[in-house]
Design an enzyme around this catalytic site. Sequence first.
Site, PDB file in Angstrom:
ATOM      1  N   THR A   1       2.194   7.172  -3.418  1.00  0.00           N
ATOM      2  CA  THR A   1       3.513   6.745  -2.927  1.00  0.00           C
ATOM      3  C   THR A   1       4.288   6.039  -4.025  1.00  0.00           C
ATOM      4  O   THR A   1       3.741   5.726  -5.074  1.00  0.00           O
ATOM      5  CB  THR A   1       3.364   5.780  -1.740  1.00  0.00           C
ATOM      6  OG1 THR A   1       2.542   4.699  -2.135  1.00  0.00           O
ATOM      7  CG2 THR A   1       2.774   6.491  -0.563  1.00  0.00           C
TER       8      THR A   1
ATOM      9  N   ASN B   1      -5.945   3.007  -2.630  1.00  0.00           N
ATOM     10  CA  ASN B   1      -6.114   4.328  -2.028  1.00  0.00           C
ATOM     11  C   ASN B   1      -5.007   4.706  -1.058  1.00  0.00           C
ATOM     12  O   ASN B   1      -4.812   5.880  -0.768  1.00  0.00           O
ATOM     13  CB  ASN B   1      -7.484   4.412  -1.346  1.00  0.00           C
ATOM     14  CG  ASN B   1      -8.578   4.568  -2.376  1.00  0.00           C
ATOM     15  OD1 ASN B   1      -8.628   5.576  -3.057  1.00  0.00           O
ATOM     16  ND2 ASN B   1      -9.406   3.546  -2.517  1.00  0.00           N
TER      17      ASN B   1
ATOM     18  N   GLU C   1     -13.197   0.670  -7.219  1.00  0.00           N
ATOM     19  CA  GLU C   1     -11.824   0.412  -6.789  1.00  0.00           C
ATOM     20  C   GLU C   1     -11.723  -0.874  -5.972  1.00  0.00           C
ATOM     21  O   GLU C   1     -12.287  -0.977  -4.897  1.00  0.00           O
ATOM     22  CB  GLU C   1     -11.300   1.603  -5.997  1.00  0.00           C
ATOM     23  CG  GLU C   1     -11.091   2.794  -6.896  1.00  0.00           C
ATOM     24  CD  GLU C   1     -10.855   4.078  -6.139  1.00  0.00           C
ATOM     25  OE1 GLU C   1     -10.432   5.046  -6.774  1.00  0.00           O
ATOM     26  OE2 GLU C   1     -11.093   4.096  -4.913  1.00  0.00           O
TER      27      GLU C   1
ATOM     28  N   LYS D   1     -17.565   7.847 -16.473  1.00  0.00           N
ATOM     29  CA  LYS D   1     -16.283   7.462 -15.893  1.00  0.00           C
ATOM     30  C   LYS D   1     -16.387   7.552 -14.380  1.00  0.00           C
ATOM     31  O   LYS D   1     -17.247   8.261 -13.836  1.00  0.00           O
ATOM     32  CB  LYS D   1     -15.156   8.350 -16.398  1.00  0.00           C
ATOM     33  CG  LYS D   1     -15.286   9.783 -15.968  1.00  0.00           C
ATOM     34  CD  LYS D   1     -14.018  10.376 -15.401  1.00  0.00           C
ATOM     35  CE  LYS D   1     -13.532   9.602 -14.209  1.00  0.00           C
ATOM     36  NZ  LYS D   1     -12.756  10.440 -13.263  1.00  0.00           N
TER      37      LYS D   1
ATOM     38  N   THR E   1     -14.138  12.569  -9.481  1.00  0.00           N
ATOM     39  CA  THR E   1     -14.720  11.343  -9.936  1.00  0.00           C
ATOM     40  C   THR E   1     -15.642  11.277 -11.117  1.00  0.00           C
ATOM     41  O   THR E   1     -15.269  11.236 -12.246  1.00  0.00           O
ATOM     42  CB  THR E   1     -15.474  10.779  -8.757  1.00  0.00           C
ATOM     43  OG1 THR E   1     -14.496  10.235  -7.997  1.00  0.00           O
ATOM     44  CG2 THR E   1     -16.494   9.800  -9.052  1.00  0.00           C
TER      45      THR E   1
ATOM     46  N   THR F   1      -9.948   7.921 -15.920  1.00  0.00           N
ATOM     47  CA  THR F   1      -8.768   8.241 -15.109  1.00  0.00           C
ATOM     48  C   THR F   1      -8.188   6.913 -14.608  1.00  0.00           C
ATOM     49  O   THR F   1      -7.395   6.294 -15.313  1.00  0.00           O
ATOM     50  CB  THR F   1      -9.110   9.203 -13.951  1.00  0.00           C
ATOM     51  OG1 THR F   1     -10.252   8.719 -13.254  1.00  0.00           O
ATOM     52  CG2 THR F   1      -9.385  10.593 -14.483  1.00  0.00           C
TER      53      THR F   1
END
Lengths: 405, 405
Positions: free
Chosen positions: A405, A400, A276, A178, A189, A152
């Site tokens: 946005t 995050n 991340e 993943k 996740t 993803t």
Amino acid sequence: MAVGLGPLSTLHPVAGFELGIASAGIKRPGRKDVVVMRCAEGSTVAGVFTLNAFCAAPVILARKRVTGTVRYLLTNTGNANAGTGEEGLKNAERTCAALAKLAGVDEASVLPYSTGVIGEPLPVEKIEGALQAALDNLSENNWADAAAGIMTTDTQPKGASRQFEHDGVTITVTGISKGAGMIKPNMATMLGYIATDAKVAQGVLQDLLRDAANKSFNRITIDGDTSTNDCCMLIATGKAALPEITSASGELFAKLKEAVFAVSMEVAQAIVRDGEGATKFVTVEVNGGATHQECLDVGYAVAHSPLIKTALFASDPNWGRILAAVGRAGVPQLDVSLIDVYLGDVCIASRGGRAATYTEAQGAAVMAKEEISIRIELGRGNCSETIWTTDLSHEYVKINAEYRT
Amino acid sequence: MAVGLGPLSTLHPVAGFELGIASAGIKRPGRKDVVVMRCAEGSTVAGVFTLNAFCAAPVILARKRVTGTVRYLLTNTGNANAGTGEEGLKNAERTCAALAKLAGVDEASVLPYSTGVIGEPLPVEKIEGALQAALDNLSENNWADAAAGIMTTDTQPKGASRQFEHDGVTITVTGISKGAGMIKPNMATMLGYIATDAKVAQGVLQDLLRDAANKSFNRITIDGDTSTNDCCMLIATGKAALPEITSASGELFAKLKEAVFAVSMEVAQAIVRDGEGATKFVTVEVNGGATHQECLDVGYAVAHSPLIKTALFASDPNWGRILAAVGRAGVPQLDVSLIDVYLGDVCIASRGGRAATYTEAQGAAVMAKEEISIRIELGRGNCSETIWTTDLSHEYVKINAEYRT
């Protein structure tokens, strides 16, 4: 910004386990987002699933069906089918039924896996439309494509492979995973699929997977947020010409266990390395605990501390933050005068205070590295646990905060 | 970037409680960094202290001495005297002894408080050199200066005051606090001092403070990192012309309790409003729990989730992250089909899934505000708990990553 994660190494095919990849256009037209895996007849399959009470519809279905005969695993990305209630369960059943019909197998032998945005209806028609193409694509040589197909927001595909010999027969264990956080930015996740051509009784396979997961997938954390969709599967096709493993003993089982543990560890750690915003790969080792649980409590207190994680990002040997996290971990009757803390090989705290030999330059040298180990010696007993995590960077907040946005 | 935190309101003096501020130049020459507080003879004093096993030397000493006669509280900023071992304890004792000698009181009646960098030796001589100036500065009217004097990386001083009448006598409760995270960037954190001129038996005062702290200081979290130096003190000077409160009953006690709770809440929430990098003030309310503990578990899972905190920072009504946090909070046999979640007055999730009436625009309107409430209805019982927290911003990472660089 994956830490120490090179290109995929060779992923050896596993006899009796085929993978087919297709594009359903769930989030973007043309993106490979559907992966079908076929287990040869007679395969045994084990699974471990998220403990999140809000588990996703596919988790509910896969957990139920794994105890029966398993022939197909159907994975989609781009939509987690989580927080979708009864309709989500029906949609998961519908996609499985569609695949079962095309493949000519019993509906209950198809297990679903979804990963992606939470709370949006599963685009059933899109997935159904891609199933024939995925079936047509089935091949034992498609591990690398499948590793890419289940991504993803991962920045790199993740896989590992091991082979060993037994009585002149080569046994293969190959796995992919993943995930880039225990829960992704609005995404759900972690998925892991590991297959072997060994023949293993289901009960033995389930115990083996649980033990492997407890040393690998269940010891990694990016942000402490457990996903609604986590699953890890272990498939044994039995195509290798060796007797069935019917108990957790003997040389063959020991070799298989070592290989499964190695593959699990490598693909689990790959998730952390691709965490991340990660700029550091951090090993937190807790030794000398009276119980395993208190080692985990201390390890997670350190691994989840935003102050330690920001210090790691800044390469700042801020040992006071480590002591404070150990001290708040809730270990009963913790005697801090017995505790030593090491950063790499450098003793930073001894008997509960700053080590007399410690210099800031020593700590800074360790912290400057990409791979950092924090070792805590509790001096209370013989239990140990190890956890892997990342730092907390500007990029983590950016990913995050700005995802939608 | 304090959220909704105006200038200090009027802090009424408390008869029998004086504050003196001086500069010891601990971190910077000229900065006010030593505060001495004098309690009138006959005062009763209560204290609550950090549960961190690595508690600082002054915490060890203050916790021991609070059970005896208390005449002076000695606070320094710029150095936490934590992680400093035996030498730290001796240093804390030395500063108290020096103040006792100047003031002509018993050494054991002086209680120390330190806040600042962990792991550096307390600069005893500097502190001793400032004590006479602090004593010379003692006055009942110095609350505002003391609120500023105990600040470290706080951006604003924090204080609150309440008065009430009883039998024609005015009773005052005034308090100040400092802190901008449960642990500060290499700093040790929260201090609170509340004084009243009521006369209260020590046991009653201790219970009152514990109850007040459990509804205020013990319900705030910035980053989940409990400091090594947290302390909150409640002093009753007994100077008001009213009988002693000897039990937790009666109208006078009820009025005092209300005032102490109000002051505690206001100065505790002020710490959250001034949280490191905070752009939002967030109330997490959990209702319908079978136990208080499960309400707290759910509340803290939400309040500590980096994914929810980054979504709050981004004003993103990312309800899936809230459900996922509730689901991983470890509540036994959690039936998600009973759970409703509200963002402000907007029902975002009903019976475990997205509410049928919910629109993204409704959620976005709530999230755009500076003050946000998240309400979770568990539907399992009658217990409730409320926690206050902040978002996780770029500024938080910046403050904590760059503090020592």
